[in-house]
Design an enzyme around this catalytic site. Structure first.
Site, PDB file in Angstrom:
ATOM      1  N   HIS A  18       0.864  -1.177  -0.099  1.00 62.64           N
ATOM      2  CA  HIS A  18       0.186  -0.133  -0.063  1.00 62.64           C
ATOM      3  C   HIS A  18       0.864   1.218  -0.046  1.00 62.64           C
ATOM      4  O   HIS A  18       0.698   2.301  -0.806  1.00 62.64           O
ATOM      5  CB  HIS A  18      -0.974   0.096   1.399  1.00 62.64           C
ATOM      6  CG  HIS A  18      -1.951  -0.994   1.457  1.00 62.64           C
ATOM      7  ND1 HIS A  18      -2.213  -1.846   2.521  1.00 62.64           N
ATOM      8  CD2 HIS A  18      -2.801  -1.356   0.703  1.00 62.64           C
ATOM      9  CE1 HIS A  18      -2.743  -2.728   2.328  1.00 62.64           C
ATOM     10  NE2 HIS A  18      -3.624  -2.302   1.226  1.00 62.64           N
ATOM     11  N   LYS A  42     -17.930  -7.620   6.929  1.00 63.79           N
ATOM     12  CA  LYS A  42     -16.469  -8.036   6.693  1.00 63.79           C
ATOM     13  C   LYS A  42     -15.895  -8.029   8.054  1.00 63.79           C
ATOM     14  O   LYS A  42     -15.847  -6.788   8.848  1.00 63.79           O
ATOM     15  CB  LYS A  42     -15.827  -7.224   5.632  1.00 63.79           C
ATOM     16  CG  LYS A  42     -14.503  -7.857   4.881  1.00 63.79           C
ATOM     17  CD  LYS A  42     -14.069  -7.121   3.811  1.00 63.79           C
ATOM     18  CE  LYS A  42     -12.970  -7.359   3.195  1.00 63.79           C
ATOM     19  NZ  LYS A  42     -12.391  -6.503   2.223  1.00 63.79           N
ATOM     20  N   ARG A  91      -1.787  -6.125  -8.491  1.00 62.71           N
ATOM     21  CA  ARG A  91      -0.696  -7.234  -8.369  1.00 62.71           C
ATOM     22  C   ARG A  91      -0.707  -8.080  -9.265  1.00 62.71           C
ATOM     23  O   ARG A  91       0.165  -8.561  -9.863  1.00 62.71           O
ATOM     24  CB  ARG A  91      -1.028  -7.758  -7.071  1.00 62.71           C
ATOM     25  CG  ARG A  91      -0.421  -6.854  -5.932  1.00 62.71           C
ATOM     26  CD  ARG A  91      -1.015  -7.040  -4.755  1.00 62.71           C
ATOM     27  NE  ARG A  91      -2.506  -7.189  -4.542  1.00 62.71           N
ATOM     28  CZ  ARG A  91      -3.082  -7.389  -3.440  1.00 62.71           C
ATOM     29  NH1 ARG A  91      -2.540  -7.632  -2.365  1.00 62.71           N
ATOM     30  NH2 ARG A  91      -4.469  -7.408  -3.514  1.00 62.71           N
ATOM     31  N   SER A 129      -2.803  -7.978   2.588  1.00 63.39           N
ATOM     32  CA  SER A 129      -3.018  -8.011   4.114  1.00 63.39           C
ATOM     33  C   SER A 129      -3.421  -9.221   4.551  1.00 63.39           C
ATOM     34  O   SER A 129      -3.364  -9.738   5.417  1.00 63.39           O
ATOM     35  CB  SER A 129      -4.116  -6.794   4.259  1.00 63.39           C
ATOM     36  OG  SER A 129      -3.609  -5.584   3.796  1.00 63.39           O
TER      37      SER A 129
HETATM   38  P1  ADP Z   1      -9.710  -4.400  -0.291  1.00 63.32           P
HETATM   39  O1  ADP Z   1     -10.396  -4.918   0.923  1.00 63.32           O
HETATM   40  O2  ADP Z   1     -10.361  -3.085  -0.830  1.00 63.32           O
HETATM   41  O3  ADP Z   1      -9.170  -4.925  -1.477  1.00 63.32           O
HETATM   42  P2  ADP Z   1      -6.951  -3.779   0.656  1.00 63.32           P
HETATM   43  O4  ADP Z   1      -6.621  -2.975   1.726  1.00 63.32           O
HETATM   44  O5  ADP Z   1      -6.644  -5.279   0.564  1.00 63.32           O
HETATM   45  O6  ADP Z   1      -8.274  -3.509   0.321  1.00 63.32           O
HETATM   46  O7  ADP Z   1      -6.297  -3.186  -0.645  1.00 63.32           O
HETATM   47  C1  ADP Z   1      -6.431  -1.818  -0.976  1.00 63.32           C
HETATM   48  C2  ADP Z   1      -5.682  -1.405  -2.540  1.00 63.32           C
HETATM   49  O8  ADP Z   1      -4.366  -1.526  -2.395  1.00 63.32           O
HETATM   50  C3  ADP Z   1      -6.275  -2.464  -3.430  1.00 63.32           C
HETATM   51  O9  ADP Z   1      -6.296  -1.748  -4.886  1.00 63.32           O
HETATM   52  C4  ADP Z   1      -5.300  -3.439  -3.456  1.00 63.32           C
HETATM   53  O10 ADP Z   1      -5.149  -4.129  -4.859  1.00 63.32           O
HETATM   54  C5  ADP Z   1      -4.089  -2.549  -3.353  1.00 63.32           C
HETATM   55  N1  ADP Z   1      -2.706  -3.249  -2.590  1.00 63.32           N
HETATM   56  C6  ADP Z   1      -2.895  -4.280  -1.872  1.00 63.32           C
HETATM   57  N2  ADP Z   1      -1.778  -4.809  -1.701  1.00 63.32           N
HETATM   58  C7  ADP Z   1      -0.940  -4.488  -2.334  1.00 63.32           C
HETATM   59  C8  ADP Z   1       0.308  -4.450  -3.202  1.00 63.32           C
HETATM   60  N3  ADP Z   1       1.272  -5.386  -2.347  1.00 63.32           N
HETATM   61  N4  ADP Z   1       0.956  -3.902  -4.228  1.00 63.32           N
HETATM   62  C9  ADP Z   1       0.152  -3.008  -4.927  1.00 63.32           C
HETATM   63  N5  ADP Z   1      -1.191  -2.825  -4.383  1.00 63.32           N
HETATM   64  C10 ADP Z   1      -1.661  -3.453  -3.453  1.00 63.32           C
END
Ligand code: ADP
Length: 154
Positions: A18, A42, A91, A129
């Site tokens: 992030h 969730k 990703r 995450s």
């Molecule tokens: P959600 O529950 O909406 O998927 P996340 O917190 O998991 O929320 O992710 C928020 C954003 O960050 C999403 O667009 C996700 O694709 C991006 N993201 C998460 N991890 C990575 C990573 N390692 N590299 C690039 N983008 C990421």
């Protein structure tokens, strides 16, 4: 008009992936609002307050980044914060398939809001995450996947 992007997500917890997306997209926008979505269906590992605190500490040195929580539709929250852009990270092709449908639905709901995708840096593409939470649950060391501001205690 200042370019404002909303970066929505759960951030449960915020990871180096992030951070990479926010830092790399910072030059493109005057302001980035990190929107921590409240989704009552969730179950999260970390409380909303904790996730927000970690995000604020992580981006304390980037004045153009603000952290807020929101409920309801992402496009409605964009309107509230005057964001013309939704920022998302990609990703994998699975991310792409999923994100494409959401971005296109959001466009049908609010066609003036554009979704901007940033590809993950290669070293961060396996970081999620979800996997970080799994490692924490099993007592593994997640330090390398998290910004130094995040020290998860359960
Ligand atoms: P959600 O529950 O909406 O998927 P996340 O917190 O998991 O929320 O992710 C928020 C954003 O960050 C999403 O667009 C996700 O694709 C991006 N993201 C998460 N991890 C990575 C990573 N390692 N590299 C690039 N983008 C990421």
């Amino acid at each position: 008009m200042p370019r404002i992007a909303l970066f929505p997500g759960s951030f449960d917890p915020v990871t180096v992936g992030h951070v990479d997306i926010v830092k790399r997209s910072a030059p493109l926008f005057e302001k980035i609002v990190i929107g921590v979505g409240i989704n009552s269906t969730k179950q999260t590992m970390f409380s909303l307050e904790q996730r927000i605190k970690w995000l604020q500490e992580t981006f304390a040195d980037l004045p153009k980044v603000e952290v807020h929580s929101y409920e309801g539709l992402t496009v409605d929250f964009c309107k509230k914060c005057n964001a013309q852009y939704i920022l998302r990270g990609l990703r994998t092709s699975t991310d792409f398939q999923f994100e494409k449908a959401i971005a296109q639905m959001n466009q049908l709901l609010q066609n003036e809001i554009e979704t901007v995708f940033i590809l993950s840096s290669p070293q961060y593409s396996p970081v999620s995450s979800t996997i970080v939470r799994d490692i924490i649950r099993h007592g593994g060391d997640v330090k390398q996947f998290l910004p130094s501001t995040v020290i998860p205690k359960l």
